[in-house]
Design a protein around this motif. Structure first.
Motif, PDB file in Angstrom:
ATOM      1  N   SER A   1      14.559  16.759   1.986  1.00  0.00           N
ATOM      2  CA  SER A   1      14.922  15.549   1.223  1.00  0.00           C
ATOM      3  C   SER A   1      14.260  14.279   1.746  1.00  0.00           C
ATOM      4  N   ASP A   2      13.329  14.386   2.670  1.00  0.00           N
ATOM      5  CA  ASP A   2      12.570  13.234   3.150  1.00  0.00           C
ATOM      6  C   ASP A   2      11.115  13.370   2.719  1.00  0.00           C
ATOM      7  N   ILE A   3      10.471  12.245   2.480  1.00  0.00           N
ATOM      8  CA  ILE A   3       9.059  12.268   2.110  1.00  0.00           C
ATOM      9  C   ILE A   3       8.242  12.667   3.334  1.00  0.00           C
ATOM     10  N   SER A   4       7.537  13.790   3.225  1.00  0.00           N
ATOM     11  CA  SER A   4       6.756  14.278   4.366  1.00  0.00           C
ATOM     12  C   SER A   4       5.268  13.960   4.231  1.00  0.00           C
ATOM     13  N   SER A   5       4.799  13.785   2.989  1.00  0.00           N
ATOM     14  CA  SER A   5       3.396  13.431   2.782  1.00  0.00           C
ATOM     15  C   SER A   5       3.242  12.710   1.449  1.00  0.00           C
ATOM     16  N   PHE A   6       2.130  12.006   1.306  1.00  0.00           N
ATOM     17  CA  PHE A   6       1.899  11.183   0.117  1.00  0.00           C
ATOM     18  C   PHE A   6       0.435  11.300  -0.271  1.00  0.00           C
ATOM     19  N   ASP A   7       0.193  11.722  -1.512  1.00  0.00           N
ATOM     20  CA  ASP A   7      -1.175  11.830  -2.032  1.00  0.00           C
ATOM     21  C   ASP A   7      -1.285  10.979  -3.286  1.00  0.00           C
ATOM     22  N   SER A   8      -2.418  10.324  -3.464  1.00  0.00           N
ATOM     23  CA  SER A   8      -2.543   9.415  -4.608  1.00  0.00           C
ATOM     24  C   SER A   8      -3.985   9.345  -5.101  1.00  0.00           C
ATOM     25  N   ILE A   9      -4.122   8.890  -6.333  1.00  0.00           N
ATOM     26  CA  ILE A   9      -5.416   8.616  -6.958  1.00  0.00           C
ATOM     27  C   ILE A   9      -5.333   7.239  -7.612  1.00  0.00           C
ATOM     28  N   GLY A  10      -6.327   6.394  -7.341  1.00  0.00           N
ATOM     29  CA  GLY A  10      -6.399   5.090  -8.000  1.00  0.00           C
ATOM     30  C   GLY A  10      -5.934   3.914  -7.169  1.00  0.00           C
ATOM     31  N   PHE A  11      -5.330   4.176  -5.999  1.00  0.00           N
ATOM     32  CA  PHE A  11      -4.851   3.094  -5.135  1.00  0.00           C
ATOM     33  C   PHE A  11      -5.878   2.783  -4.045  1.00  0.00           C
ATOM     34  N   ASP A  12      -5.945   1.523  -3.638  1.00  0.00           N
ATOM     35  CA  ASP A  12      -6.840   1.168  -2.542  1.00  0.00           C
ATOM     36  C   ASP A  12      -6.208   1.558  -1.215  1.00  0.00           C
ATOM     37  N   ASP A  13      -7.042   1.677  -0.199  1.00  0.00           N
ATOM     38  CA  ASP A  13      -6.575   2.148   1.115  1.00  0.00           C
ATOM     39  C   ASP A  13      -5.515   1.233   1.710  1.00  0.00           C
ATOM     40  N   GLU A  14      -5.643  -0.058   1.477  1.00  0.00           N
ATOM     41  CA  GLU A  14      -4.683  -1.018   2.056  1.00  0.00           C
ATOM     42  C   GLU A  14      -3.279  -0.779   1.509  1.00  0.00           C
ATOM     43  N   SER A  15      -3.182  -0.543   0.199  1.00  0.00           N
ATOM     44  CA  SER A  15      -1.875  -0.303  -0.421  1.00  0.00           C
ATOM     45  C   SER A  15      -1.268   1.003   0.077  1.00  0.00           C
ATOM     46  N   VAL A  16      -2.118   2.031   0.198  1.00  0.00           N
ATOM     47  CA  VAL A  16      -1.644   3.333   0.663  1.00  0.00           C
ATOM     48  C   VAL A  16      -1.133   3.244   2.100  1.00  0.00           C
ATOM     49  N   ASN A  17      -1.900   2.597   2.958  1.00  0.00           N
ATOM     50  CA  ASN A  17      -1.500   2.469   4.369  1.00  0.00           C
ATOM     51  C   ASN A  17      -0.234   1.637   4.515  1.00  0.00           C
ATOM     52  N   LYS A  18      -0.102   0.610   3.700  1.00  0.00           N
ATOM     53  CA  LYS A  18       1.105  -0.220   3.755  1.00  0.00           C
ATOM     54  C   LYS A  18       2.327   0.575   3.334  1.00  0.00           C
ATOM     55  N   PHE A  19       2.159   1.386   2.270  1.00  0.00           N
ATOM     56  CA  PHE A  19       3.278   2.222   1.810  1.00  0.00           C
ATOM     57  C   PHE A  19       3.680   3.241   2.876  1.00  0.00           C
ATOM     58  N   LYS A  20       2.698   3.900   3.481  1.00  0.00           N
ATOM     59  CA  LYS A  20       3.000   4.904   4.503  1.00  0.00           C
ATOM     60  C   LYS A  20       3.706   4.278   5.700  1.00  0.00           C
ATOM     61  N   ALA A  21       3.298   3.049   6.048  1.00  0.00           N
ATOM     62  CA  ALA A  21       3.946   2.359   7.169  1.00  0.00           C
ATOM     63  C   ALA A  21       5.404   2.055   6.853  1.00  0.00           C
ATOM     64  N   GLU A  22       5.670   1.612   5.625  1.00  0.00           N
ATOM     65  CA  GLU A  22       7.043   1.316   5.226  1.00  0.00           C
ATOM     66  C   GLU A  22       7.863   2.592   5.097  1.00  0.00           C
ATOM     67  N   MET A  23       7.224   3.627   4.564  1.00  0.00           N
ATOM     68  CA  MET A  23       7.904   4.914   4.371  1.00  0.00           C
ATOM     69  C   MET A  23       8.396   5.462   5.701  1.00  0.00           C
ATOM     70  N   GLY A  24       7.591   5.260   6.760  1.00  0.00           N
ATOM     71  CA  GLY A  24       7.957   5.771   8.069  1.00  0.00           C
ATOM     72  C   GLY A  24       9.185   5.118   8.662  1.00  0.00           C
ATOM     73  N   LYS A  25       9.605   3.980   8.115  1.00  0.00           N
ATOM     74  CA  LYS A  25      10.767   3.261   8.639  1.00  0.00           C
ATOM     75  C   LYS A  25      12.072   3.687   7.968  1.00  0.00           C
ATOM     76  N   HIS A  26      11.978   4.491   6.915  1.00  0.00           N
ATOM     77  CA  HIS A  26      13.157   4.836   6.129  1.00  0.00           C
ATOM     78  C   HIS A  26      13.242   6.341   5.919  1.00  0.00           C
ATOM     79  N   ARG A  27      14.439   6.793   5.565  1.00  0.00           N
ATOM     80  CA  ARG A  27      14.599   8.139   5.037  1.00  0.00           C
ATOM     81  C   ARG A  27      14.115   8.122   3.603  1.00  0.00           C
ATOM     82  N   GLY A  28      13.530   9.244   3.160  1.00  0.00           N
ATOM     83  CA  GLY A  28      12.947   9.310   1.829  1.00  0.00           C
ATOM     84  C   GLY A  28      13.915   8.946   0.719  1.00  0.00           C
TER      85      GLY A  28
END
Length: 406
Positions: free
Chosen positions: A55-82
Motif C-alpha cells: 500500500s505504499d508507492i515503491s516506484s514511479f514511472d512517467s512519460i512527458g514530465f521534465d526531470d526536475e518535476s519527477v525528482n521533486k515528486f520523488k523527494a516529497e513521496m519519500g517523506k510520506h506513506r503512499g
C-alpha cells in the motif's frame, strides 16, 4: 470525424497496452511501453504509473514530465506513506478513480507537477488487490471526460489481471526454486559430515532465494556459551569466522527463541553492520532438541517489509541448519564412540596377551614379537591398513589357548 479518429486511436492504444503485460518482458519495460502507448498512440499529453508495495508507492514511472518535476515528486513521496500523499494517496486509500477537471487552488494537490491543470487517476486492482495507480495529466483544465474514464478503467482492469497472472506465475517459480534449494541442502546434509560446507550451502541458498545482501550463521558454544560466527556470506570482511559476537540483537533472538525483524535505522545496531549500509535485519533461532544452538541472520540494504511466505521460508532454512548441526554432531559422536570401542577392544586383547606372558615365563615376550613380525611382513606384502589391524589382533591371540592348559 476528428473525434472519431481520436477515439479509434485511443481504442487501438487500449488494445495494444492491454497485451503488453501478457508478454514475457521485464516489469519495468512493460510499464514503460504502456505509458508510451498512452502518450504516443492514444494522444494523451502526460502519463504516469505509481507502483505499490504494501500500500505504499515503491516506484514511479512517467512519460512527458521534465526531470526536475519527477525528482521533486520523488523527494516529497519519500517523506510520506503512499496512502497519505496527495490525490494519488486518496486514490490508493479509497481504491476509486479520481477525475479532477481543475487543480487550481486544490489543497489535496501535493504531487507538485509543474503546469498540470487536470488529471485522471485510476487504480489498477483485481479482486481487491491493489497493484498501483495509472494517471493521465494535462496542461489544460477539463481534459478528461467519461470516455477517457471508461478507456482507462478498461485498460487498468486488463493490466491488473495480467499483473495478477504474472505474480501467480512468479510465485509458482519461486516455490519451485525454494523446493530445489531445500533438496540441495538435504543432499548436503545426507552426503557430507563437513558442517562448515553444509552451512555454506545453506547460506548460499538463503541469499539466492530470499534476495538479501548478506547472511551468516552464528553458533553458541555448548561449554563456554560463547557466540561465534560459523559461516558468512555477503559481508566485506567485517569479522573473522571465529570472531565472538556480543551484539544485543543476536542475543535477543537467542533469548526469545523466535524469529525477529529489526529496522537497523531505528535501533542501536552494531557499527560493523551500519558501516556496510545494512538497513534491515532478520534473525531466526537454530533450535535442536529444544536448545538454541545458534542464529541464522540475514541483512539487507533495503528496508522493504517481507511477506509471510518469505518469513516462513527463512524459518524453514533455520530448521535445515539445525538438522545439519545435529547430523554433524551425531556423526562426530559416532566416530568418537567407535574409536573408544576399538581402543577398549585392543586393550582387552593386549591384556590377555600379557596375562599369557605372566603365566609362562619361558615364552615371555613371544606374543609381542610374533605380532611385530607379522605386522612388518604384512606391510611388505602391501596388505591394507584395515586388514593389518585385524591381523595384529589375531597375532596377539594366536597362543591364547595355552592360558587354559594346566
Amino acid at each position: 470525424m476528428l473525434q472519431l479518429k481520436k477515439t479509434n486511436s485511443r481504442l487501438f492504444a487500449l488494445f495494444f497496452s492491454s497485451t503488453i503485460f501478457n508478454l514475457h518482458k521485464p516489469y519495468e519495460e512493460s510499464v514503460n511501453q504502456v505509458l508510451i502507448s498512452l502518450t504516443e498512440k492514444a494522444g494523451y499529453e502526460k502519463a504516469a504509473y505509481f507502483r505499490l508495495y504494501n500500500s505504499d508507492i515503491s516506484s514511479f514511472d512517467s512519460i512527458g514530465f521534465d526531470d526536475e518535476s519527477v525528482n521533486k515528486f520523488k523527494a516529497e513521496m519519500g517523506k510520506h506513506r503512499g496512502s497519505s500523499f496527495g490525490l494519488v494517496g486518496q486514490c490508493i486509500k479509497n481504491k476509486a478513480a479520481i477525475n479532477k477537471e481543475s487543480l487550481q487552488d486544490d489543497p489535496d494537490w501535493e504531487e507538485g507537477f509543474a503546469g498540470i491543470k487536470s488529471l485522471l487517476y485510476m487504480p489498477v486492482q483485481y479482486d481487491d488487490q491493489l497493484f498501483g495507480v495509472l494517471g493521465l495529466f494535462s496542461s489544460e483544465a477539463g481534459s478528461f471526460g467519461e470516455e477517457d474514464e471508461q478507456i482507462l478503467f478498461t485498460l487498468t482492469h486488463s493490466l491488473a489481471i495480467s499483473i495478477s497472472n504474472r505474480i501467480s506465475q512468479n510465485q509458482v517459480q519461486i516455490q519451485i526454486n525454494r523446493l530445489a534449494s531445500l533438496h540441495q541442502i538435504d543432499m548436503s546434509i545426507n552426503s557430507s559430515s563437513d558442517l562448515s560446507l553444509t552451512l555454506s550451502i545453506v547460506l548460499s541458498n538463503v541469499v539466492a532465494q530470499l534476495n538479501v545482501n548478506a547472511a551468516d550463521i552464528v553458533l553458541v558454544d555448548r561449554f563456554s556459551n560463547e557466540i561465534k560466527v560459523a559461516a558468512k556470506t555477503g559481508f566485506s570482511s567485517i569479522f573473522h569466522d571465529d570472531a565472538a559476537i556480543t551484539n544485543l540483537i543476536t542475543q535477543r533472538v537467542i533469548k526469545e527463541k523466535d524469529l525477529i525483524g529489526v529496522d537497523l535505522l531505528e535501533t542501536d545496531a552494531p557499527q560493523e553492520w551500519t558501516k556496510e549500509g545494512f538497513k534491515a535485519y532478520w534473525g531466526v533461532p537454530i533450535i535442536s532438541k529444544g536448545v538454541v544452538r545458534g542464529v541464522l541472520e540475514v541483512l539487507n540494504k533495503t528496508n522493504n517489509k517481507p511477506g509471510q511466505d518469505w518469513l516462513d521460508f527463512l524459518d524453514t532454512l533455520g530448521g535445515q541448519a539445525a538438522i545439519a548441526i545435529e547430523n554433524a554432531e551425531t556423526f562426530e559422536s559416532l566416530i568418537h564412540s567407535n574409536l573408544e570401542l576399538q581402543m577398549a577392544y585392543d586393550s582387552t586383547i593386549e591384556g590377555w596377551s600379557m596375562a599369557l606372558d605372566l603365566r609362562d615365563k619361558e615364552t615371555e615376550g613371544h606374543t609381542l614379537r610374533v605380532t611385530e613380525m607379522s605386522v612388518r611382513f604384512a606391510q611388505k606384502l602391501g596388505i591394507s591398513q584395515a586388514d593389518i589391524i585385524n591381523l595384529r589382533r589375531g597375532a596377539l591371540l594366536h597362543d591364547i589357548g595355552k592360558i587354559g592348559v594346566p
